[in-house]
Design a protein around this motif. Structure first.
Motif, PDB file in Angstrom:
ATOM      1  N   GLN A 293     -21.316  28.768 -70.176  1.00 19.06           N
ATOM      2  CA  GLN A 293     -21.611  28.062 -69.187  1.00 19.06           C
ATOM      3  C   GLN A 293     -20.261  27.336 -68.887  1.00 19.06           C
ATOM      4  OE1 GLN A 293     -24.153  27.739 -67.131  1.00 19.06           O
ATOM      5  NE2 GLN A 293     -23.065  26.263 -65.699  1.00 19.06           N
ATOM      6  N   ASP A 294     -19.681  26.675 -69.976  1.00 20.61           N
ATOM      7  CA  ASP A 294     -18.732  25.698 -69.853  1.00 20.61           C
ATOM      8  C   ASP A 294     -17.339  26.444 -69.326  1.00 20.61           C
ATOM      9  OD1 ASP A 294     -19.814  23.880 -70.764  1.00 20.61           O
ATOM     10  OD2 ASP A 294     -19.199  24.011 -72.805  1.00 20.61           O
ATOM     11  N   HIS A 295     -17.135  27.913 -69.649  1.00 23.87           N
ATOM     12  CA  HIS A 295     -16.134  28.698 -69.214  1.00 23.87           C
ATOM     13  C   HIS A 295     -16.400  28.738 -67.387  1.00 23.87           C
ATOM     14  CE1 HIS A 295     -15.510  30.393 -73.188  1.00 23.87           C
ATOM     15  NE2 HIS A 295     -14.116  30.167 -72.922  1.00 23.87           N
ATOM     16  N   TYR A 296     -17.272  28.940 -66.935  1.00 22.47           N
ATOM     17  CA  TYR A 296     -17.688  29.392 -65.620  1.00 22.47           C
ATOM     18  C   TYR A 296     -17.591  28.023 -65.031  1.00 22.47           C
ATOM     19  CZ  TYR A 296     -19.503  34.028 -65.837  1.00 22.47           C
ATOM     20  OH  TYR A 296     -19.728  35.215 -66.014  1.00 22.47           O
ATOM     21  N   SER A 297     -17.917  27.099 -65.474  1.00 19.94           N
ATOM     22  CA  SER A 297     -17.518  25.433 -64.665  1.00 19.94           C
ATOM     23  C   SER A 297     -16.127  25.273 -64.811  1.00 19.94           C
ATOM     24  CB  SER A 297     -18.294  24.639 -65.489  1.00 19.94           C
ATOM     25  OG  SER A 297     -20.015  24.648 -65.516  1.00 19.94           O
TER      26      SER A 297
ATOM     27  N   LYS B 180      -9.136  26.157 -73.822  1.00 22.61           N
ATOM     28  CA  LYS B 180      -8.606  25.226 -72.992  1.00 22.61           C
ATOM     29  C   LYS B 180      -7.376  26.032 -72.189  1.00 22.61           C
ATOM     30  CE  LYS B 180      -5.339  21.393 -73.285  1.00 22.61           C
ATOM     31  NZ  LYS B 180      -4.567  20.302 -74.341  1.00 22.61           N
ATOM     32  N   HIS B 181      -6.853  27.062 -72.803  1.00 18.74           N
ATOM     33  CA  HIS B 181      -5.650  27.669 -72.041  1.00 18.74           C
ATOM     34  C   HIS B 181      -6.297  29.141 -71.490  1.00 18.74           C
ATOM     35  CE1 HIS B 181      -2.542  25.350 -73.854  1.00 18.74           C
ATOM     36  NE2 HIS B 181      -3.147  25.381 -74.932  1.00 18.74           N
ATOM     37  N   THR B 182      -7.393  29.224 -71.385  1.00 21.22           N
ATOM     38  CA  THR B 182      -7.925  30.505 -70.820  1.00 21.22           C
ATOM     39  C   THR B 182      -8.315  30.740 -69.381  1.00 21.22           C
ATOM     40  OG1 THR B 182      -9.964  30.158 -71.627  1.00 21.22           O
ATOM     41  CG2 THR B 182      -8.902  31.650 -72.796  1.00 21.22           C
ATOM     42  N   GLN B 183      -8.416  29.268 -68.749  1.00 22.01           N
ATOM     43  CA  GLN B 183      -8.571  29.217 -67.431  1.00 22.01           C
ATOM     44  C   GLN B 183      -7.920  29.891 -66.410  1.00 22.01           C
ATOM     45  OE1 GLN B 183      -8.975  24.853 -66.543  1.00 22.01           O
ATOM     46  NE2 GLN B 183     -10.183  24.770 -68.275  1.00 22.01           N
ATOM     47  N   LEU B 184      -6.601  29.770 -66.494  1.00 23.42           N
ATOM     48  CA  LEU B 184      -5.818  30.495 -65.475  1.00 23.42           C
ATOM     49  C   LEU B 184      -5.654  32.012 -65.872  1.00 23.42           C
ATOM     50  CD1 LEU B 184      -3.646  30.297 -63.333  1.00 23.42           C
ATOM     51  CD2 LEU B 184      -1.847  29.776 -65.044  1.00 23.42           C
ATOM     52  N   ILE B 185      -5.667  32.035 -67.393  1.00 23.26           N
ATOM     53  CA  ILE B 185      -5.384  33.501 -67.731  1.00 23.26           C
ATOM     54  C   ILE B 185      -6.727  34.329 -66.864  1.00 23.26           C
ATOM     55  CG2 ILE B 185      -5.510  35.119 -69.665  1.00 23.26           C
ATOM     56  CD1 ILE B 185      -4.244  32.810 -71.119  1.00 23.26           C
ATOM     57  N   LEU B 186      -8.023  33.733 -67.305  1.00 22.08           N
ATOM     58  CA  LEU B 186      -9.185  34.283 -66.767  1.00 22.08           C
ATOM     59  C   LEU B 186      -9.002  34.763 -65.439  1.00 22.08           C
ATOM     60  CD1 LEU B 186     -12.100  32.728 -68.787  1.00 22.08           C
ATOM     61  CD2 LEU B 186     -11.176  35.045 -68.943  1.00 22.08           C
ATOM     62  N   GLU B 187      -8.518  33.470 -64.467  1.00 21.53           N
ATOM     63  CA  GLU B 187      -8.570  33.888 -63.064  1.00 21.53           C
ATOM     64  C   GLU B 187      -7.394  34.954 -62.672  1.00 21.53           C
ATOM     65  OE1 GLU B 187      -7.130  31.552 -59.340  1.00 21.53           O
ATOM     66  OE2 GLU B 187      -7.135  30.370 -61.251  1.00 21.53           O
ATOM     67  N   ARG B 188      -6.415  34.998 -63.425  1.00 21.48           N
ATOM     68  CA  ARG B 188      -5.471  36.018 -63.126  1.00 21.48           C
ATOM     69  C   ARG B 188      -5.958  37.536 -63.776  1.00 21.48           C
ATOM     70  NH1 ARG B 188      -0.214  33.945 -62.447  1.00 21.48           N
ATOM     71  NH2 ARG B 188      -0.273  31.899 -61.119  1.00 21.48           N
TER      72      ARG B 188
ATOM     73  N   ILE C  80     -23.552  36.632 -61.664  1.00 19.97           N
ATOM     74  CA  ILE C  80     -24.222  36.370 -60.154  1.00 19.97           C
ATOM     75  C   ILE C  80     -25.249  34.965 -60.259  1.00 19.97           C
ATOM     76  CG2 ILE C  80     -26.191  37.212 -58.454  1.00 19.97           C
ATOM     77  CD1 ILE C  80     -25.373  40.185 -59.631  1.00 19.97           C
ATOM     78  N   ASN C  81     -25.942  34.888 -61.183  1.00 15.85           N
ATOM     79  CA  ASN C  81     -26.613  33.639 -61.393  1.00 15.85           C
ATOM     80  C   ASN C  81     -25.739  32.434 -61.379  1.00 15.85           C
ATOM     81  OD1 ASN C  81     -28.961  34.874 -61.059  1.00 15.85           O
ATOM     82  ND2 ASN C  81     -29.192  35.309 -63.425  1.00 15.85           N
ATOM     83  N   GLN C  82     -24.430  32.323 -61.978  1.00 16.78           N
ATOM     84  CA  GLN C  82     -23.721  31.425 -62.084  1.00 16.78           C
ATOM     85  C   GLN C  82     -23.141  31.222 -60.675  1.00 16.78           C
ATOM     86  OE1 GLN C  82     -22.620  29.399 -64.746  1.00 16.78           O
ATOM     87  NE2 GLN C  82     -24.106  30.535 -66.121  1.00 16.78           N
ATOM     88  N   PHE C  83     -22.569  32.113 -59.929  1.00 16.38           N
ATOM     89  CA  PHE C  83     -22.145  32.111 -58.759  1.00 16.38           C
ATOM     90  C   PHE C  83     -23.401  31.406 -57.758  1.00 16.38           C
ATOM     91  CE2 PHE C  83     -18.872  35.397 -60.256  1.00 16.38           C
ATOM     92  CZ  PHE C  83     -18.417  34.621 -60.596  1.00 16.38           C
ATOM     93  N   ALA C  84     -24.407  31.812 -57.979  1.00 21.12           N
ATOM     94  CA  ALA C  84     -25.651  31.283 -57.112  1.00 21.12           C
ATOM     95  C   ALA C  84     -25.634  29.920 -57.273  1.00 21.12           C
ATOM     96  CB  ALA C  84     -26.938  31.908 -57.606  1.00 21.12           C
TER      97      ALA C  84
END
Length: 924
Positions: A93-97, A50-58, A148-152
């Motif tokens: 998959q959920d992390h990427y979404s 739940k709290h890693t979204q911003l952390i991962l982006e940064r 790459i496949n996720q971003f595709a």
């Protein structure tokens, strides 16, 4: 407790290295804990997610910046790449979404994808790990592939519709995918079998996965495909050239889809065709592609094209074009790294001819200069000049701008076609000079001189080029220039490359190169090849065998008759050039016995099998060899063989005489051996064996059709006497006292031989020897009518004799001397010299009943004077007197006075050349 603190540290930009390590460790520990005890760790793991979204982006942005900044600090760079791989490995998959949905706006998401694609491509192209760190490289590739496949998927969902399509983003995706697929660490065929099996078992062949993704993403583009043509042709070609069978089968059809897309829009696929031909050249030269690819490309595309009627015919032509280019490129690549560059030159010529046929001028010029560089490195300056001349011929003498690419260091300073052509011509002249092809250099000088004189009015350059031209004329006459030998070489067997297999070539040898040396040089690239000892064409057992067989033998150039040399006195140094250059027809004579054997006379049944080879281009040219395009075989009878032998012997005597007249300092030994071998029956047997074999009544009864050739052979024997007389006279002047007895015996033998020949075949006197000019060597210039004069009646032609002026002992550069030299040049070779320059041959009075006089039998003509008296011959004045014999052209091409062997001749009469030509045509 840790996560909010970590998030706060990241937001403040502090301790980024510690943040990265801490988060990756937390994620990895929680991920493993979830596998060990899913129930107890579920809450903690959910909270972290739940709290890693911003952390991962940064973190990703931070790592991206750090990787780009730390390109030169490989240790730190590899540390951050490892952190990124660890982070990506924890994302499902959920992390990427969640991560994709966290972006507040579409432009920000696009910027992130752009930066990520660029970063991944940079990391793939500049790998941070050594090539032998297989595990680290494969882990990184596995995580990159998942990302790459996720971003595709994100691209297809959010950036494909008409209103949201982003060309540059899709273009970056395709280039990233191609770079990933073609990276060295995934080319399993380069690894050992054990290492390959280990990678396939643990990670699989990631090339097939990304290849399928590229194919699917291409087909998802729909009507946007045309925007990627021709830009994506090269990257897709790189993918299809990867040596993996299933990958090739799945991606080659993309080419047909490109063709169809462009054809539906423009009714052609010329942009696609141009791009694939250009890219294919560089890719195959770089090491990609093989025979399997050529076959797959041909079969798959032909199958696709035949399924669409509108593309059936143009598609077949395109496939034939590409497979033809592939075949030539593969041949070129196979030999371009060999130490012996001989066959690299052949493959280069095949390629430049191909590009010329399909009108690809830029590629044509590119290979022209590759060929030129090869020639110059091997000191083949003549061939290098002819190669540059092909480029110069594409240019005009105009101030138009250069459109084709310019090779070399002088390119930027050459703005117009005139400037480039002038530079090329000067380089060509230098190469022709180094190759001793001064006649060709003179042609180029004349063209340059015309430009300097009439177009640009640069008289200073005109003076320079005329001086160079004058030096070339001087070199032609004064510099020794040996004639090269020519060799026929056949490559038989399936073991040779396709451009050599079961083909025959004519090679131009180097100066003074023996056949043994040439064969050694020829066989060095093929150490396993077997040399055929026979000169006959091999049978199917050899041509179809898997081995290599080489056949080599010397051939003779067939000199083409030069109309401007006919019946003229031409210096030997000039005529010798045309006997060995600009030749496209060559012959090889193989003697064999036929009929009953005569142990005492081998000439009676000595037949000749003459094979004539015609090459694709004249030699010399842009290569030192050319392939044989046609071969014919003729059978020469013993009598015809005797005539050819006599003719060559007479020419050889004439050549030696000319050489000694031009240069009195020459050694006398070659002339001694030549003359003695003819006049002394104990040495060569003379031509008595010809008389025994062919002049008997029994032979004429068995071969009634040979009467004309028998008369021709007799005439050649008779014309040999004045040649021998001149040769012996020169020999007597130069012979030393030690060899005087040898010369006296030779004179005795010649006296007996002369008496016999003149009594049986008549007397011949050659005017040219009675009118020798110092410093002006002569050469026999055979005319077109050499074989036409094969009838006995032709030798009855008598022309009015004219007294020749006495030769001056010394000739200065006075006006009288120059006038005499001009007068000498105007005379017909071996014929009479005109007495009145104002009266041309065509103005001579035509006697009545000319044809009746021409039909007289030779035995009824003789050489008496008008009063029937014959003055005694004199060495110094024979040519200056009015002889009783008329002057004639013999059936063998000689001209002079012909005297009968039996009867006194009638007075000579004038004959019109026009009537004489009419007689020749009718008699022929």
């Amino acid at each position: 407790t840790v996560v909010p603190t970590l998030q706060d540290l990241i937001e403040k930009g502090e301790e980024e290295d510690a943040c990265v390590e801490l988060l990756s460790t937390i994620l990895e520990v929680l991920y493993k804990a979830q596998k060990v005890n899913p129930v107890s760790s579920a809450a903690s793991f959910a909270q972290v997610k739940k709290h890693t979204q911003l952390i991962l982006e940064r973190l990703l942005q931070t790592v991206n910046r750090r990787v780009i900044v730390l390109e030169r600090e490989n240790t730190l760079r590899s540390h951050y790449v490892a952190c990124m791989a660890a982070i990506l490995s924890q994302m499902d998959q959920d992390h990427y979404s969640s991560f994709i949905q966290s972006f507040p706006s579409r432009p920000e998401l696009m910027d992130f994808l752009m930066e990520t694609f660029i970063l991944f491509k940079d990391l793939i192209g500049k790998t941070v790990y050594p090539s032998d760190w297989m595990v680290m490289n494969m882990v990184q590739n596995r995580e990159f592939l998942r990302a790459i496949n996720q971003f595709a998927t994100t691209l297809t969902e959010m950036f494909l519709s008409n209103g949201s399509f982003e060309l540059q983003l899709w273009n970056n995706y395709f280039h990233l995918s191609v770079a990933f697929l073609t990276q060295d660490s995934l080319q399993l065929e380069n690894f050992s079998q054990a290492k390959r099996n280990s990678i396939l078992a643990k990670y699989g062949d990631m090339r097939a996965t990304i290849g399928a993704a590229i194919r699917d993403m291409w087909y998802n583009l729909g009507h946007h495909k045309i925007e990627f043509i021709p830009g994506m042709v090269g990257p897709i070609l790189e993918v299809t050239l990867v040596p993996e069978l299933e990958l090739r089968r799945s991606t080659i059809p993309i080419f047909f889809d490109m063709m169809l897309c462009e054809y539906q829009l423009t009714k052609s696929f010329s942009r696609f065709e141009d791009e694939i031909l250009r890219k294919l050249d560089s890719e195959v030269e770089g090491g990609r592609g093989d025979e399997q690819y050529k076959q797959l490309f041909e079969s798959i595309l032909l199958s696709c094209c035949r399924g669409h009627p509108e593309l059936a015919k143009p598609g077949e032509n395109f496939v034939a074009l590409v497979t033809g280019l592939l075949e030539r490129l593969l041949d070129y690549r196979a030999v371009m790294n060999d130490e012996n560059k001989t066959y690299s030159m052949s493959c280069t010529v095949n390629l430049l001819n191909f590009y010329k046929e399909i009108d690809r001028q830029a590629m044509y010029i590119r290979y022209l200069y590759k060929l030129k560089d090869l020639h110059v490195s091997y000191e083949n300056y003549t061939e290098g000049a002819y190669t540059l001349l092909l480029h110069a011929q594409l240019l005009k003498w105009s101030d138009e701008a250069n459109t084709a690419p310019i090779q070399g260091l002088h390119g930027p300073s050459l703005h117009t076609q005139r400037q480039l052509k002038e530079l090329l011509y000067n380089q060509i002249i230098d190469y022709f000079d180094q190759g001793k092809m001064w006649e060709e250099a003179i042609h180029i000088c004349k063209e340059l001189a015309e430009q300097y004189e009439s177009e640009v009015f640069d008289y200073e350059m005109l003076s320079d080029i005329l001086q160079r031209e004058a030096r070339f004329y001087e070199k032609i006459l004064k510099v020794l220039r040996p004639s090269p030998d020519y060799f026929a070489v056949g490559y038989y067997g399936q073991g040779f490359p396709t451009f050599l297999r079961n083909k025959v070539f004519i090679y131009r040898g180097k100066e003074y190169e023996r056949r043994e040396d040439f064969e050694m040089r020829l066989l060095s690239p093929f150490p396993n090849a077997e040399k055929l000892q026979s000169t006959s064409p091999p049978d199917q057992d050899i041509t179809g065998s898997p081995g290599q067989y080489i056949q080599c033998f010397t051939v003779q150039p067939a000199e083409e008759a030069k109309g401007r040399f006919k019946d003229r006195s031409i210096p030997e140094q000039i005529t010798n050039f045309y006997k060995a250059n600009h030749i496209q027809t060559f012959s090889y004579s193989r003697p064999f016995k036929k009929g009953p054997k005569d142990p005492d006379n081998e000439f009676a049944n000595m037949w000749i099998e003459r094979t004539t080879f015609v090459t694709a281009y004249p030699l010399p040219g842009i290569l030192r060899w050319f392939v044989v395009t046609s071969t014919t075989t003729t059978i020469i009878s013993p009598l015809e063989n005797a005539i050819e032998t006599m003719m060559k012997t007479n020419e050889k005597i004439m050549s030696e005489i000319n050489r000694h007249q031009n240069d009195p300092s020459l050694p006398i030994n070659p002339l001694s051996m030549l003359l003695n071998g003819i006049v002394d029956p104990a040495v060569m047997g003379g031509f008595a064996k010809y008389e025994t074999a062919f002049f008997q009544e029994s032979y004429l009864q068995e071969h009634p059709g040979d009467e004309g050739n028998i008369e021709k052979l007799k005439d050649l024997i008779a014309w040999q006497i004045p040649l021998l007389a001149e040769g012996i006279w020169i020999h007597g002047r130069k012979v030393s006292e030690d060899l005087r007895p040898f010369h006296e015996r030779m004179e005795l033998c010649f006296t007996q031989l002369r008496a016999k020949v003149e009594s049986q075949y008549g007397v011949r006197e050659m005017v040219c020897f009675q009118d020798r000019r110092s410093g002006r060597p002569r050469s026999m210039a055979w005319g077109h009518n050499r074989d036409r004069l094969s009838h006995p009646e032709a030798r009855q032609v008598l022309t009015e004799t004219h007294p020749a002026p006495k030769a001056a002992s010394r000739c200065s550069e006075s006006e009288d001397c120059r006038n005499e030299r001009r007068e000498n040049r105007s005379s017909i070779f071996l014929g009479y010299r005109r007495q009145d320059p104002r009266q041309s041959l065509s103005e001579l009075p035509e006697p009545k009943d000319e044809k009746r006089r021409l039909s007289h039998n030779m035995s009824e003509s003789s050489g008496g004077s008008s009063n029937g008296k014959q003055p005694p011959p004199s060495r110094d004045t024979a040519g200056a007197q009015s002889s009783a014999a008329g002057q004639a052209l013999s059936p063998t091409g000689f001209g002079g006075r012909v005297k009968s062997a039996s009867k006194a001749p009638p007075p000579p009469r004038k004959i019109s050349p026009a009537v004489y030509e009419t007689f020749l045509e009718q008699s022929d």
